[in-house]
Design an enzyme around this catalytic site. Structure first.
Site, mmCIF file in Angstrom:
data_model
loop_
_atom_site.group_PDB
_atom_site.id
_atom_site.type_symbol
_atom_site.label_atom_id
_atom_site.label_comp_id
_atom_site.label_asym_id
_atom_site.label_seq_id
_atom_site.Cartn_x
_atom_site.Cartn_y
_atom_site.Cartn_z
ATOM 1 N N SER A 56 0.758 -1.283 0.072
ATOM 2 C CA SER A 56 -0.037 0.008 -0.078
ATOM 3 C C SER A 56 0.820 1.330 0.099
ATOM 4 O O SER A 56 2.084 1.210 0.642
ATOM 5 C CB SER A 56 -0.564 0.012 1.228
ATOM 6 O OG SER A 56 -1.546 1.315 1.364
ATOM 7 N N SER A 57 0.285 2.432 -0.618
ATOM 8 C CA SER A 57 1.084 3.656 -0.530
ATOM 9 C C SER A 57 0.567 4.558 0.322
ATOM 10 O O SER A 57 0.643 5.673 0.421
ATOM 11 C CB SER A 57 1.154 4.256 -1.790
ATOM 12 O OG SER A 57 1.806 3.358 -2.756
ATOM 13 N N ASN A 58 -0.419 4.206 1.489
ATOM 14 C CA ASN A 58 -1.279 4.672 2.420
ATOM 15 C C ASN A 58 -0.388 5.072 3.568
ATOM 16 O O ASN A 58 -0.186 4.109 4.283
ATOM 17 C CB ASN A 58 -2.523 4.135 2.583
ATOM 18 C CG ASN A 58 -3.434 4.676 3.456
ATOM 19 O OD1 ASN A 58 -2.854 5.359 4.676
ATOM 20 N ND2 ASN A 58 -4.810 4.814 3.179
ATOM 21 N N ASP B 152 -6.932 -5.781 2.604
ATOM 22 C CA ASP B 152 -8.082 -5.454 1.692
ATOM 23 C C ASP B 152 -9.454 -5.273 2.864
ATOM 24 O O ASP B 152 -9.593 -6.255 3.762
ATOM 25 C CB ASP B 152 -8.514 -6.623 0.746
ATOM 26 C CG ASP B 152 -9.122 -5.863 -0.332
ATOM 27 O OD1 ASP B 152 -8.772 -4.740 -1.066
ATOM 28 O OD2 ASP B 152 -10.139 -6.458 -0.804
ATOM 29 N N PHE C 68 -12.573 8.124 8.325
ATOM 30 C CA PHE C 68 -12.639 8.234 6.760
ATOM 31 C C PHE C 68 -13.698 7.280 6.202
ATOM 32 O O PHE C 68 -14.189 6.300 7.066
ATOM 33 C CB PHE C 68 -11.228 7.996 6.109
ATOM 34 C CG PHE C 68 -10.543 6.651 6.530
ATOM 35 C CD1 PHE C 68 -10.513 5.767 5.622
ATOM 36 C CD2 PHE C 68 -9.718 6.521 7.695
ATOM 37 C CE1 PHE C 68 -10.089 4.466 6.096
ATOM 38 C CE2 PHE C 68 -9.224 5.246 7.766
ATOM 39 C CZ PHE C 68 -9.181 4.338 7.101
ATOM 40 N N ASP D 150 -17.138 6.021 7.685
ATOM 41 C CA ASP D 150 -17.206 6.207 9.281
ATOM 42 C C ASP D 150 -18.519 7.139 9.868
ATOM 43 O O ASP D 150 -19.091 7.036 10.597
ATOM 44 C CB ASP D 150 -15.647 6.811 9.799
ATOM 45 C CG ASP D 150 -14.862 5.540 9.626
ATOM 46 O OD1 ASP D 150 -15.163 4.469 9.405
ATOM 47 O OD2 ASP D 150 -13.656 5.927 10.229
ATOM 48 N N HIS E 193 -12.256 -3.029 13.017
ATOM 49 C CA HIS E 193 -11.785 -4.238 12.060
ATOM 50 C C HIS E 193 -10.373 -4.473 11.827
ATOM 51 O O HIS E 193 -9.736 -5.548 11.953
ATOM 52 C CB HIS E 193 -12.797 -4.244 10.743
ATOM 53 C CG HIS E 193 -12.425 -2.980 10.100
ATOM 54 N ND1 HIS E 193 -12.464 -1.679 10.586
ATOM 55 C CD2 HIS E 193 -12.249 -2.646 8.815
ATOM 56 C CE1 HIS E 193 -12.397 -0.984 9.795
ATOM 57 N NE2 HIS E 193 -12.066 -1.235 8.491
ATOM 58 N N ARG E 194 -9.863 -3.370 11.647
ATOM 59 C CA ARG E 194 -8.236 -3.387 11.313
ATOM 60 C C ARG E 194 -7.443 -3.605 12.686
ATOM 61 O O ARG E 194 -6.476 -4.584 12.483
ATOM 62 C CB ARG E 194 -7.872 -2.219 10.675
ATOM 63 C CG ARG E 194 -6.466 -2.169 10.116
ATOM 64 C CD ARG E 194 -5.994 -0.922 9.139
ATOM 65 N NE ARG E 194 -6.610 -1.224 7.882
ATOM 66 C CZ ARG E 194 -7.536 -0.365 7.287
ATOM 67 N NH1 ARG E 194 -7.809 0.566 7.969
ATOM 68 N NH2 ARG E 194 -7.989 -0.720 6.357
#
Length: 198
Positions: free
Chosen positions: A10-12, A71, A154, A157, A182-183
């Site tokens: 990821s680039s986040n 994901d 984000f 939410d 969840h994460r």
């Protein structure tokens, strides 16, 4: 797994910070795939698990390093699990458009039929051809409001209401969210599994 470098598919930057903090006990340095110019791959799997594996495998193949991918998305019961794997692209118009479309799709649906959950799948691959990737899944139950509440968070939410807290995920204190989301659940499982491998 001491002093190992792992690439995050990821680039986040927010995701990178969060996972680096969670994996700190492992003495792992997580690098963004952007550091290695990993090209984006089509997420054409039919499930969160498939898409996470596709991303992790591509990052591992490109860098030669172990890779972690996630994901995640929102499943709404009334919509038979939609938007699901298409959560980020539901409207094609970013978060505001996605929220507006979700409200349109649920117009007139009573509260008791607006149950939903966030899902997160984290995948760890030791190398690109890892036959047994580590798959950790976490979910977070809530329901969809009829109008957005709160400025934090984000994605969906502002519409994701948590009965036990009496507020939306966007109104929740960030420290609490990072403990119960969840994460957070998927990350805790990943940390425990990787600690067993040391």
């Amino acid at each position: 797994m001491s002093h190992s470098v792992v690439v995050l598919a990821s680039s986040n930057a927010g995701k990178l910070r969060e996972l680096n903090r969670i994996l700190a006990p492992l003495d792992v340095t997580l690098h963004s795939q952007a550091q290695y110019q990993v090209p984006d791959v089509p997420e054409d799997g039919l499930s969160f698990v498939e898409n996470a594996i596709i991303k992790a495998r591509a990052a591992a193949a490109h860098t030669g390093l172990p890779a972690i991918a996630d994901d995640s998305g929102l499943e709404v019961d009334y919509l038979n699990g939609a938007p699901g794997i298409h959560s980020a692209r539901y409207s094609g118009e970013g978060d505001a458009g996605n929220n507006a479309r979700l409200l349109r799709d649920l117009a007139g649906v009573p509260d008791e039929q607006r149950g939903a959950r966030y899902q997160c799948v984290l995948v760890y691959m030791r190398h690109a051809t890892d036959p047994n990737p580590l798959v950790c899944q976490g979910s977070w139950e809530g329901r969809i409001l009829t109008a957005g509440q709160g400025e934090g968070g984000f994605g969906y939410d502002p519409l994701f209401f948590l009965e036990e807290y009496g507020c939306s995920a966007a109104e929740l204190d960030a420290a609490i969210k990072n403990r119960i989301s969840h994460r957070a659940h998927a990350s805790a499982l990943l940390l425990a599994a990787l600690q067993k491998q040391t």
